[in-house]
Structures are given as C-alpha cells and as structure tokens.
Scaffold this motif. Structure first.
Motif, short mmCIF file in Angstrom:
data_model
loop_
_atom_site.label_atom_id
_atom_site.label_comp_id
_atom_site.label_asym_id
_atom_site.label_seq_id
_atom_site.Cartn_x
_atom_site.Cartn_y
_atom_site.Cartn_z
N THR A 206 3.75 13.12 6.30
CA THR A 206 3.80 11.85 5.58
C THR A 206 2.69 10.92 6.05
N PHE A 207 1.79 11.45 6.85
CA PHE A 207 0.64 10.71 7.38
C PHE A 207 -0.60 11.51 7.03
N ALA A 208 -1.50 10.92 6.27
CA ALA A 208 -2.68 11.67 5.81
C ALA A 208 -3.92 10.77 5.86
N ALA A 209 -4.27 10.34 7.05
CA ALA A 209 -5.40 9.42 7.21
C ALA A 209 -6.72 10.15 7.01
N ALA A 227 -4.92 1.29 -0.39
CA ALA A 227 -5.92 0.97 0.63
C ALA A 227 -5.78 -0.48 1.09
N GLU A 228 -5.57 -1.39 0.15
CA GLU A 228 -5.42 -2.80 0.49
C GLU A 228 -4.15 -3.05 1.31
N GLU A 229 -3.05 -2.40 0.92
CA GLU A 229 -1.80 -2.58 1.65
C GLU A 229 -1.92 -2.05 3.09
N THR A 230 -2.58 -0.92 3.25
CA THR A 230 -2.76 -0.37 4.60
C THR A 230 -3.64 -1.28 5.44
N HIS A 231 -4.71 -1.80 4.85
CA HIS A 231 -5.60 -2.73 5.55
C HIS A 231 -4.84 -3.99 5.94
N ARG A 333 7.11 2.83 0.43
CA ARG A 333 7.21 1.71 1.37
C ARG A 333 6.77 2.10 2.77
N ASP A 334 6.02 3.19 2.89
CA ASP A 334 5.49 3.52 4.21
C ASP A 334 4.41 2.51 4.59
N ILE A 335 4.07 2.46 5.86
CA ILE A 335 3.16 1.43 6.34
C ILE A 335 1.70 1.82 6.22
N GLU A 336 1.41 3.11 6.14
CA GLU A 336 0.05 3.57 5.93
C GLU A 336 0.04 4.51 4.73
N LYS A 337 -0.72 4.16 3.72
CA LYS A 337 -0.81 4.99 2.51
C LYS A 337 -2.29 5.18 2.18
N TYR A 338 -2.72 6.43 2.21
CA TYR A 338 -4.14 6.73 2.03
C TYR A 338 -4.37 7.45 0.70
N PRO A 339 -5.36 7.01 -0.07
CA PRO A 339 -5.67 7.67 -1.35
C PRO A 339 -5.99 9.15 -1.14
#
Length: 387
Positions: A206-209, A227-231, A333-339
């Motif tokens: 669930t983490f794909a940085a 990207a904006e939410e993660t930033h 609603r995860d805290i890091e979401k990467y395209p």
C-alpha cells in the motif's frame, strides 16, 4: 528444510498481573489537561485528540478491556523468536494446511504492530474457498517493537531489517516467498523486492513511492490531487515524524512513562489516518486499537519503536528499482498516495493496480474483508506473472 530447533524458539507472551494492575493504577491516577479550545463539530480534532474521547477510551481501557484475550489470540496463531545479527526477533507463524500454499511475510509499520494482522492471518492461511490462494503466514515484530529486542546501537534501518527478514524466512525453510506491507512495512517490502529478487517472488504494497524529483506534467486531475495531498501531509501534518526522526529519546520518556500519553500519541494517528468522518471507532473497535497500544505499553517500546524514524526517515534509496512482479493498492484516505506514472519508475513490473473507494492507512483493521480479498487477488496476479 528447517534449521536446528535452537535457531527458532517457541514464545509465549504473558504479562504479569502486577503489570496489568500497574497499568490500571496509572490510568486511574492520570493527570489530564483542560479540554481543547476548538468548538465541537467537524474541526473538533484540529488540536489533537479531544478530551471527551480520550476520557472515554481511558475508562474502557481501565475497566472493560481484556488484554488476556489478545494474548490468547497470539498463542493460537503461534509465536516464536529467533536471533538475527545479535538481535532477538519475535514473529507470528501460521502454516497453512494446504499443500499449494506460498510463504508470505507481512510487515507492519508505526504506530502499528503485529496487532494489525492478527484478525486476518487465519483467513490467509486457510481460506474457506478451496479455490482461493493460501499462504504460510509470517508476521515479524519490527526491531524495537513488541516482543522483538530493542536495538542497543544505531544501524537497524529498513535495509538491515529487510535483510533480516530474508534470514528469518530462510530459517523457516522459506527460501522464496511473497511480501506485503504498508507504512514502514511498505518501505521494507520495497527494499525486499529490490534488493533480494532471488528470494522474493513478488510484492503487494500500500506504499508505492516513486523516485524523487518526478514531474506532475501529464498527470490526471486525480493524480495531481494525490501528489498535492501527499506534499501537504509532509509539510503540515508530519510533526510526529520530525520529532521521532530527530529526538526519539525525548518523546520516548513520555511514551514509556505515561499510558495516557502513549494512547493519545497513537490514537491521534488512528483518527487522522482512517477513512472516517469523525472518530476512528467508526470502523475500528476500541479493543482492536487498545490491543496495539497495550502491546506498546507492556513491552515499553514507545521510545525504541520511534527510533525507526531516526534510522530510516527519507532513507529509501532513490536509485532502488523493483523488478519482481508488484501489486499496488492505494487507499483513498492513506497519508501517502503516489500517481501510477511515478510508481512505475521504481516498480518496473506492476501487474495489478487498485484504488478502492474506501479505506485508509490501516486497511486490515478498517476494511478487513476487502483487505484480505485484495491481498489474495494481488498476490495471485503476482504469482501468475511469474509463470
């Protein structure tokens, strides 16, 4: 083949009655601050855990919560310890009765623990549907977490932990295996897939940085929002991470000395990172969160667990690439979401990509049925890609 039995020992987690009595006494004697100054309503968590919510959970922890149930649950799954590089590692191990089962290591993060996976281990190991994939499930406690030893020196970052997991799985006779994780567990799973392709059949995360420095050109509107939410998260909502990455010892005194302080520090994240409108208890029971918090308390690991940030914050190798088959699930609603275009720069063989409608940072607790089905289907796709 398993190694000699003295490499892996059975383990029984039992707190003393005195430890539990001490916890209840500390809860009864807690000194609490005044209530938050924000008004009730949608913004009532803006200053942190509201006093009324904390008082309610503390009262239940002291008078209604049953730690012995959780201990018994761990015993039914099967607990063990082994020593890797001089450090004792605790883990759950549930072998599947199925002859076609594939070994799988599940890695938790912070403020999680093995408690995140306790309720899904049996379904993964012995699914009711004979057509569903089955797994020999291994759930280690990270160094400094739970019943694993606390490192006495620096060096136990995600790279070393991933190497330790390879050693651990080998001791169990699993020289090839699958891996899943989220949060720090997702970071470690990424390292496993990238550094040890000869052992790791594939991963689900669930983490794909993606690598740093990726452009937003060409992204969809949804991907730009991710990207904006993660930033925004890392600029405005990550004070806890900065504290633990720079001064884990300082916050550690409070986390080890005060059960209410520990509860508030962890509950704040369950509230902020879950897919709920107000309280984390909309989707996760108080008892399941208290399983996690009590495990930290009884093992006195508030400080030692925080040090994973000191060891590994921003340490994922920018050049690391994962060429084994990968299944990625990004919860809304995860805290890091990467395209996906960013993720594909690191994970070179994404065989399944899912973006469910519900769920947050703790999917195995928030949406357990979806989590189990998604994990099964993702790992099935990973295995199919290897044929």
């Amino acid at each position: 083949m398993l190694r000699p039995v003295d490499d892996v020992q059975e383990f029984d987690a039992r707190a003393t009655d005195a430890d539990l009595d001490d916890l209840r006494a500390r809860l009864a004697a807690a000194r609490l601050p005044e209530a938050e100054t924000v008004a009730p309503g949608p913004g009532r968590w803006d200053q942190g855990v509201p006093l009324a919510d904390l008082v309610d959970v503390v009262d239940h922890w002291r008078t209604g919560y049953d730690w012995r149930w959780f201990e018994d649950r761990l015993a039914r799954i099967g607990q063990f310890r082994t020593t890797v590089d001089g450090l004792g590692i605790h883990f759950l191990h549930r072998r599947s009765p199925r002859g076609d089962a594939t070994p799988l290591v599940l890695t938790h993060g912070w403020p999680g623990s093995i408690a995140e996976f306790v309720d899904v281990v049996d379904e993964l190991a012995d699914p009711p549907d004979p057509g569903a994939p089955a797994f020999h499930v291994v759930v280690p406690s990270l160094p400094g977490f739970g019943y694993s030893d606390k490192p006495a020196t620096t060096g136990w970052g995600t790279e070393k932990i991933a190497a330790a997991w390879v050693e651990l799985m080998g001791r169990l006779g699993y020289h090839e295996f699958l891996a899943h994780g989220g949060d720090w567990g997702g970071n470690i799973t990424t390292v496993l897939g990238g550094r040890f392709p000869e052992h790791v059949l594939g991963i689900h995360s669930t983490f794909a940085a993606g690598p740093p420095g990726m452009t937003t050109d060409g992204l969809t509107a949804v991907e730009r929002a991710w990207a904006e939410e993660t930033h925004h998260f890392w600029r405005h909502r990550a004070a806890y991470a900065k504290q633990q990455a720079t001064r884990p010892q300082t916050i550690g005194y409070s986390l080890v000395d005060s059960p209410v302080g520990l509860l508030a520090w962890i509950l704040d994240k369950f509230a902020e990172w879950s897919d709920t409108a107000d309280s984390p208890f909309e989707t996760i029971s108080r008892d399941r969160i208290l399983d996690d918090v009590t495990l930290y308390w009884l093992t006195r690991t508030g400080a030692s667990a925080a040090r994973i940030y000191y060891e590994s914050h921003n340490s994922l190798d920018p050049e690391l690439r994962v060429d084994v088959p990968s299944a990625i699930t990004t919860y809304p609603r995860d805290i890091e979401k990467y395209p996906r275009p960013w993720a594909q720069e690191r994970y070179r063989q994404i065989v399944r990509w899912r973006t469910p409608d519900t769920g947050g940072h703790f999917p195995s607790l928030e949406v357990p049925d979806y989590f189990v089905n998604d994990l099964r289907e993702g790992l099935a796709a990973v295995l199919a890609a290897r044929r």
